[in-house]
Design a protein around this motif. Structure first.
Motif, PDB file in Angstrom:
ATOM      1  N   ARG A 170     -17.469 -38.654 -13.985  1.00 57.99           N
ATOM      2  CA  ARG A 170     -17.288 -39.323 -12.703  1.00 57.99           C
ATOM      3  C   ARG A 170     -18.329 -40.420 -12.542  1.00 57.99           C
ATOM      4  O   ARG A 170     -19.497 -40.231 -12.854  1.00 57.99           O
ATOM      5  CB  ARG A 170     -17.401 -38.300 -11.581  1.00 57.99           C
ATOM      6  CG  ARG A 170     -16.275 -37.270 -11.580  1.00 57.99           C
ATOM      7  CD  ARG A 170     -16.685 -36.001 -10.845  1.00 57.99           C
ATOM      8  NE  ARG A 170     -15.632 -35.021 -10.716  1.00 57.99           N
ATOM      9  CZ  ARG A 170     -15.369 -34.077 -11.602  1.00 57.99           C
ATOM     10  NH1 ARG A 170     -16.095 -33.997 -12.719  1.00 57.99           N
ATOM     11  NH2 ARG A 170     -14.396 -33.217 -11.403  1.00 57.99           N
ATOM     12  N   ARG A 212      -7.790 -40.070  -5.764  1.00 57.56           N
ATOM     13  CA  ARG A 212      -7.039 -40.536  -4.589  1.00 57.56           C
ATOM     14  C   ARG A 212      -5.574 -40.762  -4.937  1.00 57.56           C
ATOM     15  O   ARG A 212      -4.673 -40.310  -4.228  1.00 57.56           O
ATOM     16  CB  ARG A 212      -7.652 -41.827  -4.038  1.00 57.56           C
ATOM     17  CG  ARG A 212      -6.951 -42.352  -2.776  1.00 57.56           C
ATOM     18  CD  ARG A 212      -7.472 -43.719  -2.357  1.00 57.56           C
ATOM     19  NE  ARG A 212      -7.420 -44.713  -3.411  1.00 57.56           N
ATOM     20  CZ  ARG A 212      -6.307 -45.358  -3.803  1.00 57.56           C
ATOM     21  NH1 ARG A 212      -5.152 -45.079  -3.231  1.00 57.56           N
ATOM     22  NH2 ARG A 212      -6.346 -46.255  -4.765  1.00 57.56           N
ATOM     23  N   GLN A 213      -5.318 -41.446  -6.045  1.00 51.31           N
ATOM     24  CA  GLN A 213      -3.930 -41.709  -6.440  1.00 51.31           C
ATOM     25  C   GLN A 213      -3.210 -40.418  -6.829  1.00 51.31           C
ATOM     26  O   GLN A 213      -2.020 -40.256  -6.550  1.00 51.31           O
ATOM     27  CB  GLN A 213      -3.893 -42.709  -7.587  1.00 51.31           C
ATOM     28  CG  GLN A 213      -4.279 -44.111  -7.163  1.00 51.31           C
ATOM     29  CD  GLN A 213      -4.325 -45.079  -8.338  1.00 51.31           C
ATOM     30  OE1 GLN A 213      -4.424 -44.675  -9.493  1.00 51.31           O
ATOM     31  NE2 GLN A 213      -4.251 -46.364  -8.033  1.00 51.31           N
ATOM     32  N   GLY A 272     -14.833 -44.934 -11.106  1.00 51.37           N
ATOM     33  CA  GLY A 272     -13.661 -44.074 -11.274  1.00 51.37           C
ATOM     34  C   GLY A 272     -13.975 -42.884 -12.146  1.00 51.37           C
ATOM     35  O   GLY A 272     -15.126 -42.491 -12.295  1.00 51.37           O
ATOM     36  N   GLN A 284      -7.045 -35.690  -1.040  1.00 52.21           N
ATOM     37  CA  GLN A 284      -7.944 -35.933  -2.166  1.00 52.21           C
ATOM     38  C   GLN A 284      -8.866 -34.733  -2.367  1.00 52.21           C
ATOM     39  O   GLN A 284      -9.166 -34.346  -3.497  1.00 52.21           O
ATOM     40  CB  GLN A 284      -8.759 -37.199  -1.920  1.00 52.21           C
ATOM     41  CG  GLN A 284      -9.678 -37.566  -3.061  1.00 52.21           C
ATOM     42  CD  GLN A 284     -10.385 -38.880  -2.832  1.00 52.21           C
ATOM     43  OE1 GLN A 284      -9.992 -39.685  -1.991  1.00 52.21           O
ATOM     44  NE2 GLN A 284     -11.443 -39.116  -3.591  1.00 52.21           N
ATOM     45  N   SER A 296      -7.385 -41.526 -11.093  1.00 53.00           N
ATOM     46  CA  SER A 296      -8.022 -41.534  -9.780  1.00 53.00           C
ATOM     47  C   SER A 296      -7.648 -40.269  -9.023  1.00 53.00           C
ATOM     48  O   SER A 296      -6.473 -39.870  -9.026  1.00 53.00           O
ATOM     49  CB  SER A 296      -7.553 -42.765  -8.999  1.00 53.00           C
ATOM     50  OG  SER A 296      -7.760 -42.620  -7.623  1.00 53.00           O
TER      51      SER A 296
END
Length: 114
Positions: free
Chosen positions: A56, A24-25, A60, A34, A22
């Motif tokens: 993409r 974001r992670q 995810g 991000q 991810s």
């Protein structure tokens, strides 16, 4: 000698997305936004000749075949650089907090509150 390898920032962003699945992670793990991770991966893709490293989707990201190859070829070496660097970085005392503030803020506001 002209350097043709990508920057470590781009490789770290790419490997974090690979590891965590991810953007974001990965951003949270690297303590950046991000958008910064996304731009770093985009620069890496452009640097490598506009190849797509991730597929993409709304669910995810998944590594593409080229992404799997790049991860396999680089991950061990980037982690080795991190390990080598850790040998030379002085350990910080646990519980130590270092603050940098402008002098006026430090003397007028921060010190009275400490």
């Amino acid at each position: 000698m002209k350097l043709r390898s990508p920057s470590l920032v781009e490789l770290h962003a790419f490997l974090a997305v690979c590891r965590l699945g991810s953007f974001r992670q990965a951003a949270e793990d690297l303590c950046v936004t991000q958008a910064a991770v996304s731009r770093a991966v985009q620069r890496l893709e452009q640097h490598l000749g506009d190849c797509r490293l991730f597929e993409r989707s709304p669910q995810g990201v998944l590594l593409s075949e080229r992404g799997r190859q790049l991860r396999q070829l680089t991950e061990r070496h980037v982690m080795a650089l991190e390990s080598a660097t850790a040998l030379f970085v002085a350990p910080r005392a646990p519980g130590t907090l270092r603050l940098s503030v402008i002098p006026t803020l430090g003397t007028k506001w921060l010190l009275p509150r400490l």
